[in-house]
Design an enzyme around this catalytic site. Structure first.
Site: not given
Length: 529
Positions: A55, A105
């Protein structure tokens, strides 16, 4: 859109969505009517790759236009430095309003990276707690990831991810309403980034009931015996503790069923956002982009999640819809997330002087939008330097050939034209010696693998020390905390909150406010005669 007007951008992102789950990429099961209607007016890229099947690093590649290792990002717990420019910084300088709703993220104390406004918090930690440790002979997942996501797949009433994405999309829709009503004088870049269809593989009954159990397709390549797996896949087998679980076909089918339901959930949210864009008369002035950060193996080869360079984990969707271009087109050249940076700036008409921009790993796709293209031209590069690796695991794809190399692991070379499921490793075969040599040379030009290996080990050691300090002491969290100023919502004093503005237009002609007049005091002076 009027001549000279800068376009708006609605950037839609899913998490862990493999291209192979979508009907437009050949899947005959998954139902995505809203994405299909977006594709009907978009340019679709048939060979779109992530640059890192995890991610955080994948999103760094997208935002910076550079491979993650080039900016010191190696895994899901590497700090994204505040000194690295993103395309959002350049959009801001060009007068854009840049907004994020949802997951990006970001790791480290900088939690904006060019987004002027964040509407929600993130869903994953921003500290160094997920730092891998390559000193371990058998890798351990810092996240605690194992096979429970597959074994316990199925129906849920609610999940953390549903709660999160419901809020993300709600705030994204509301922001579109606000942008249409009150802020039409400035172009915007609004990113709405969901965490679906990331595991755990669970969904609500309404989305599960879109599919019959018997229509769920099974992996095209079944589990590969352990002693026939490549070294990286063997390490992941131990990392996810697959030897501790008795996984059968029913588990696999149930997990894939839930994944498709989660994709349909994403599709429904895309529909809400597209409808809001249209309701505010913004659809004719807004570029819409849909993509993902990486894919999901979904049981192919007996593997799950990501962490590998096999096609289901690294092939992702990319749709770009540009105002005024309503015909669908498909392009087959090799592209990747690092191409988003130059493409967005090109479409926005933002020129950045060469001396103000580091050398990018991506190229603009703007000139090819709306034009059919059938050749697999170009080169894409990928990295996998997180947990499960013992050394930089690097990927090069050129034309139909894909090379995967890592020190201490046997190289892998696949001919994707004749072996799309990557079942025959041709590395070392005499008949492809020249192809392998060329791809190895490209990898050597792109990376100093030995130097990168040392840099990663040193970074891991520093982060482990700092994380131990943060857990021992009393430090403020780095996680982004959204703030809502209720004094600026609904009916309040001031023109900016006037309720007379609907659907981006004034219901009544504006009336200039008139300052109240003070009553005159009676005169007390006497006339002089």
């Amino acid at each position: 859109m009027s001549p000279g007007q800068k376009p708006n951008f609605l950037f839609l992102m899913a998490d862990q969505l493999t291209a192979f789950a979508l009907r437009m990429y050949g899947n005959g099961v998954c139902r995505t009517p809203n994405l299909d209607r977006l594709a009907a007016r978009s340019t679709r890229y048939a060979n779109m790759y992530c640059n890192f099947p995890l991610c955080a690093p994948s999103r760094v590649a997208m935002l910076s236009g550079r491979l993650p290792s080039a900016v010191g990002v190696y895994d899901n717990a590497s700090e994204f430095s505040a000194e690295v420019p993103t395309f959002l910084h350049h959009l801001t300088l060009a007068g854009y309003n840049t907004i994020l709703s949802g997951k990006m993220h970001f790791v480290g104390p900088e939690q904006h990276h060019g987004f002027q406004e964040r509407l929600t918090t993130d869903i994953y930690p921003s500290d160094f707690g997920w730092t891998p440790d390559w000193r371990e002979e058998i890798p351990i997942a810092p996240t605690g990831m194992n096979m429970r996501s597959v074994i316990e797949a199925g129906e849920c009433r609610r999940s953390m991810q549903i709660d999160y994405d419901d809020e993300v999309v709600f705030r994204g829709v509301q922001k579109l309403y606000d942008l249409g009503r009150l802020h039409r004088d400035r172009p915007f870049f609004l990113a709405v980034s969901m965490t679906h269809p990331h595991n755990p593989y669970v969904s609500t009954r309404d989305f599960l009931e879109l599919y019959r159990t018997e229509e769920i397709d099974m992996p095209r390549v079944g589990p590969i015996p352990f002693d026939q797996q490549d070294a990286h896949s063997q390490r992941l087998w131990y990392m996810f503790r697959q030897d501790e679980y008795d996984l059968d076909d029913a588990h696999v089918r149930t997990a894939r069923h839930a994944y498709y339901a989660m994709v349909s959930y994403v599709d429904a949210q895309v529909g809400r956002l597209l409808d809001a864009l249209s309701a505010m008369d913004l659809d004719e002035s807004t570029v819409v982009v849909f993509t993902a950060d990486h894919g999901d193996m979904l049981g192919e080869r007996g593997l799950w999640y990501k962490w590998v360079h096999f096609e289901p984990a690294v092939r992702i969707p990319l749709l770009i819809s540009v105002p005024g271009r309503r015909l669908a087109a498909v392009r087959h050249e090799l592209v990747s997330l690092v191409d988003i940076f130059p493409t967005v700036l090109d479409l926005a008409g933002v020129h950045v002087p060469d001396d103000a921009l580091p050398a990018l790993d991506g190229r603009s796709l703007a000139d090819g939008l709306g034009v059919q293209q059938n050749d697999t031209t170009g080169v894409v590069y990928g990295e996998m330097n997180g947990e499960g690796a013992h050394a930089p695991c690097l990927m090069v794809r050129k034309a139909w050939w894909k090379l995967i190399v890592a020190d201490s692991d046997a190289p892998q070379l696949f001919d994707l034209q004749n072996d799309p499921h990557e079942q025959r490793n041709l590395a070392g075969k005499s008949e492809v010696r020249e192809v392998e040599r060329q791809l190895v040379a490209l990898a050597g030009q792109k990376w100093d693998a030995t130097g990168l290996h040392q840099a990663i080990l040193q970074s891991q050691a520093r982060r482990r020390l700092i994380q131990q300090t943060r857990l021992t002491g009393d430090f403020p969290a780095w996680d982004f905390q959204p703030f809502t100023d209720a004094s600026r919502q609904y009916v309040r004093a001031g023109a900016q909150s006037s309720p007379s503005v609907v659907k981006g237009k004034l219901r009544y002609p504006p009336v200039e406010p008139v300052a109240p007049q003070r009553p005159r005091a009676p005169s007390t002076s006497r006339a002089i005669k």
